[in-house]
Design an enzyme around this catalytic site. Structure first.
Site, mmCIF file in Angstrom:
data_model
loop_
_atom_site.group_PDB
_atom_site.id
_atom_site.type_symbol
_atom_site.label_atom_id
_atom_site.label_comp_id
_atom_site.label_asym_id
_atom_site.label_seq_id
_atom_site.Cartn_x
_atom_site.Cartn_y
_atom_site.Cartn_z
ATOM 1 N N LYS A 119 0.843 -1.200 0.000
ATOM 2 C CA LYS A 119 0.000 0.000 0.000
ATOM 3 C C LYS A 119 0.874 1.244 0.000
ATOM 4 O O LYS A 119 1.856 1.322 0.752
ATOM 5 C CB LYS A 119 -0.945 0.028 1.205
ATOM 6 C CG LYS A 119 -1.936 1.198 1.150
ATOM 7 C CD LYS A 119 -2.999 1.078 2.227
ATOM 8 C CE LYS A 119 -2.519 1.579 3.572
ATOM 9 N NZ LYS A 119 -3.577 1.498 4.604
ATOM 10 N N LYS B 154 0.715 5.798 -0.385
ATOM 11 C CA LYS B 154 -0.131 6.968 -0.181
ATOM 12 C C LYS B 154 -0.211 7.812 -1.451
ATOM 13 O O LYS B 154 0.744 7.890 -2.233
ATOM 14 C CB LYS B 154 0.428 7.849 0.941
ATOM 15 C CG LYS B 154 0.639 7.148 2.268
ATOM 16 C CD LYS B 154 -0.652 6.852 2.976
ATOM 17 C CE LYS B 154 -0.378 6.397 4.418
ATOM 18 N NZ LYS B 154 -1.621 5.997 5.107
ATOM 19 N N ASP C 277 -3.829 4.883 -0.746
ATOM 20 C CA ASP C 277 -4.569 5.516 0.347
ATOM 21 C C ASP C 277 -4.488 7.032 0.181
ATOM 22 O O ASP C 277 -3.397 7.606 0.204
ATOM 23 C CB ASP C 277 -3.934 5.086 1.682
ATOM 24 C CG ASP C 277 -4.642 5.642 2.896
ATOM 25 O OD1 ASP C 277 -5.644 6.356 2.744
ATOM 26 O OD2 ASP C 277 -4.187 5.342 4.018
ATOM 27 N N ASN D 290 -6.004 9.138 2.295
ATOM 28 C CA ASN D 290 -6.075 9.765 3.619
ATOM 29 C C ASN D 290 -7.056 10.930 3.692
ATOM 30 O O ASN D 290 -6.759 11.989 4.241
ATOM 31 C CB ASN D 290 -4.702 10.222 4.092
ATOM 32 C CG ASN D 290 -3.814 9.066 4.510
ATOM 33 O OD1 ASN D 290 -2.786 8.814 3.881
ATOM 34 N ND2 ASN D 290 -4.196 8.342 5.559
ATOM 35 N N GLU E 143 -8.323 3.774 -0.888
ATOM 36 C CA GLU E 143 -8.638 3.932 0.541
ATOM 37 C C GLU E 143 -8.914 5.391 0.912
ATOM 38 O O GLU E 143 -8.166 6.288 0.505
ATOM 39 C CB GLU E 143 -7.467 3.397 1.370
ATOM 40 C CG GLU E 143 -7.720 3.350 2.862
ATOM 41 C CD GLU E 143 -6.590 2.623 3.587
ATOM 42 O OE1 GLU E 143 -6.314 2.994 4.743
ATOM 43 O OE2 GLU E 143 -5.997 1.698 3.009
ATOM 44 N N GLU F 133 -10.927 2.977 9.109
ATOM 45 C CA GLU F 133 -9.968 3.178 10.192
ATOM 46 C C GLU F 133 -10.345 4.352 11.080
ATOM 47 O O GLU F 133 -9.892 4.430 12.224
ATOM 48 C CB GLU F 133 -8.560 3.382 9.630
ATOM 49 C CG GLU F 133 -8.374 4.704 8.900
ATOM 50 C CD GLU F 133 -7.011 4.845 8.254
ATOM 51 O OE1 GLU F 133 -6.211 5.667 8.733
ATOM 52 O OE2 GLU F 133 -6.755 4.127 7.269
ATOM 53 N N ASP G 98 -9.975 -0.045 13.048
ATOM 54 C CA ASP G 98 -8.789 0.199 13.857
ATOM 55 C C ASP G 98 -9.149 -0.196 15.285
ATOM 56 O O ASP G 98 -10.104 0.344 15.852
ATOM 57 C CB ASP G 98 -8.414 1.681 13.770
ATOM 58 C CG ASP G 98 -7.170 2.046 14.545
ATOM 59 O OD1 ASP G 98 -7.109 1.729 15.749
ATOM 60 O OD2 ASP G 98 -6.266 2.663 13.959
ATOM 61 N N HIS H 18 -6.268 -2.204 10.637
ATOM 62 C CA HIS H 18 -5.483 -0.976 10.559
ATOM 63 C C HIS H 18 -4.553 -0.930 11.761
ATOM 64 O O HIS H 18 -5.011 -0.939 12.918
ATOM 65 C CB HIS H 18 -6.387 0.264 10.552
ATOM 66 C CG HIS H 18 -5.636 1.548 10.447
ATOM 67 N ND1 HIS H 18 -5.485 2.418 11.507
ATOM 68 C CD2 HIS H 18 -4.964 2.114 9.410
ATOM 69 C CE1 HIS H 18 -4.777 3.466 11.120
ATOM 70 N NE2 HIS H 18 -4.450 3.307 9.858
ATOM 71 N N GLU I 124 -2.804 -5.145 7.877
ATOM 72 C CA GLU I 124 -1.850 -4.075 7.567
ATOM 73 C C GLU I 124 -0.612 -4.237 8.433
ATOM 74 O O GLU I 124 -0.711 -4.350 9.665
ATOM 75 C CB GLU I 124 -2.462 -2.696 7.817
ATOM 76 C CG GLU I 124 -1.467 -1.577 7.508
ATOM 77 C CD GLU I 124 -2.024 -0.184 7.718
ATOM 78 O OE1 GLU I 124 -1.704 0.699 6.898
ATOM 79 O OE2 GLU I 124 -2.773 0.019 8.689
#
Length: 361
Positions: free
Chosen positions: A166, A168, A197, A199, A223, A249, A272, A299, A319
């Site tokens: 994964k 970002k 991801d 975010n 994500e 998460e 999470d 997560h 993860e």
């Protein structure tokens, strides 16, 4: 009280800022050290339940320590009965609400309760919950990468047997995201799952444009493309996305997941442990995921998550982002790209010399 039921004798919290081997750059900032809080719940049977939480920012470490110890003072003498204790916490914080630091504290305490029960039983938590430790497929979790500068690290992940990587996105424009994804896909080859991801950094319209642009690179999931609380935005993105949407998460406790699932916010979910209500909350979320036929990943918290995914019917990916390695006596191990839970309890033991080195005064 029955002699077979442990009671809480004390609760201790310690704040740390721990170095990490691989800084994690996101669309908003770079995590170059891990602010953490260690939780120890001592019982009257001589066993101490342990857990840790990730504080995200150094400025939240001391408030979390104070909050956990203040809650802990009211827990002394109570039976280590996680479902009962969670119900009591729900009532205690219902008017305040328990998103944020309160939720993190409650979830961290819950993990420590279950660790104590597993230790007292002399069994890994996965067994205590009716399953058995087994190898859980893991992906290596990176921040923003550059396909050239980070080639050695990415190849090292493949050598460790990871079948998923994964990275970002969202730290630049759409062209930059495509450049990075194209380069990483070429490096990994077609058989490795590649996730990205964002975010929460995009709005639904921009998310749709970037997802369409990245579609040719066979991404395993997208994500958190939009802010986590924007459930309708997630659902809107999902409607047109050729790639599955992953989120969860930052959804709080089982109620938050029920709302997200009802909204059709994602194809996959990834609770999470520190935000979903610890072990107790995870079990309820896993039941929701099974009923809705939604694959469920984890997560952070690889050590505890390996136990939980072992008893999750729709378990998907673990993860691996190894923030706690420095302060654990027995860090999580990657074997052929998998993590297997260890016991008794959560299998956590502090490296006290390291803890002393990184303690926040």
């Amino acid at each position: 009280m029955s002699a077979s039921v442990p009671a809480i004798r004390s609760v201790t919290a310690r704040g740390l800022v721990v170095p990490i081997a691989r800084p994690v750059k996101t669309a908003f900032s770079t995590i170059d050290a891990a602010p953490m809080v260690l939780i120890d719940v001592a019982t009257d049977q001589g066993v101490t339940g342990r857990s840790y939480i990730f504080a995200y920012a150094k400025l939240t470490v001391k408030p979390l320590v104070h909050l956990i110890e203040e809650i802990g003072r009211e827990l002394v003498g109570k039976p280590v009965a996680p479902f009962d204790l969670m119900k009591a916490m729900d009532a205690k914080f219902r008017l305040l609400g328990w998103q944020g630091l309160v939720g993190m504290a409650v979830s961290g305490l819950d993990m420590a309760y279950w660790d104590a029960l597993g230790q007292i039983a002399g069994r890994p938590l996965a067994e205590l919950l009716g399953g058995a430790p087994r190898p859980i497929k893991a992906y290596d979790s990176y921040g923003v990468v550059d396909p050239i500068a980070d080639e050695r690290a990415l190849r090292r992940s493949l050598e460790q047997g990871f079948r998923g990587i994964k990275i970002k996105g969202g730290d630049g424009d759409a062209a930059n995201d495509e450049r990075v994804v194209k380069g990483v896909r070429a490096l990994l080859g077609p058989d490795i799952a590649l996730m990205i991801d964002f975010n929460q950094s995009l709005d639904p319209a921009e998310a749709g444009r970037r997802i369409a642009r990245l579609a040719p690179y066979d991404l395993h999931w997208i994500e958190e493309p939009v802010p986590q609380e924007n459930l309708s935005g997630h659902a809107k993105v999902r409607e047109t996305s050729p790639t599955p949407i992953q989120a969860g998460e930052n959804w709080w406790f089982p109620r938050g997941f029920a709302e997200a699932i009802a909204a059709g916010a994602s194809d996959f979910i990834m609770p999470d442990l520190m935000k979903c209500g610890g072990v107790t909350g995870w079990l309820q979320v896993a039941a929701q995921a099974e009923a809705a036929n939604i694959p469920m990943s984890s997560h952070l918290f690889a050590e505890a998550s390996a136990h939980m995914l072992a008893v999750t019917p729709s378990a998907h990916w673990l993860e691996f982002l190894d923030f706690a390695r420095v302060i654990l006596a027995h860090p999580a191990e990657i074997i052929d790209g998998t993590v297997t839970a260890r016991g008794p309890g959560l299998g956590l033991e502090w490296n006290e010399a390291a803890v002393a080195t990184y303690l926040v005064s």
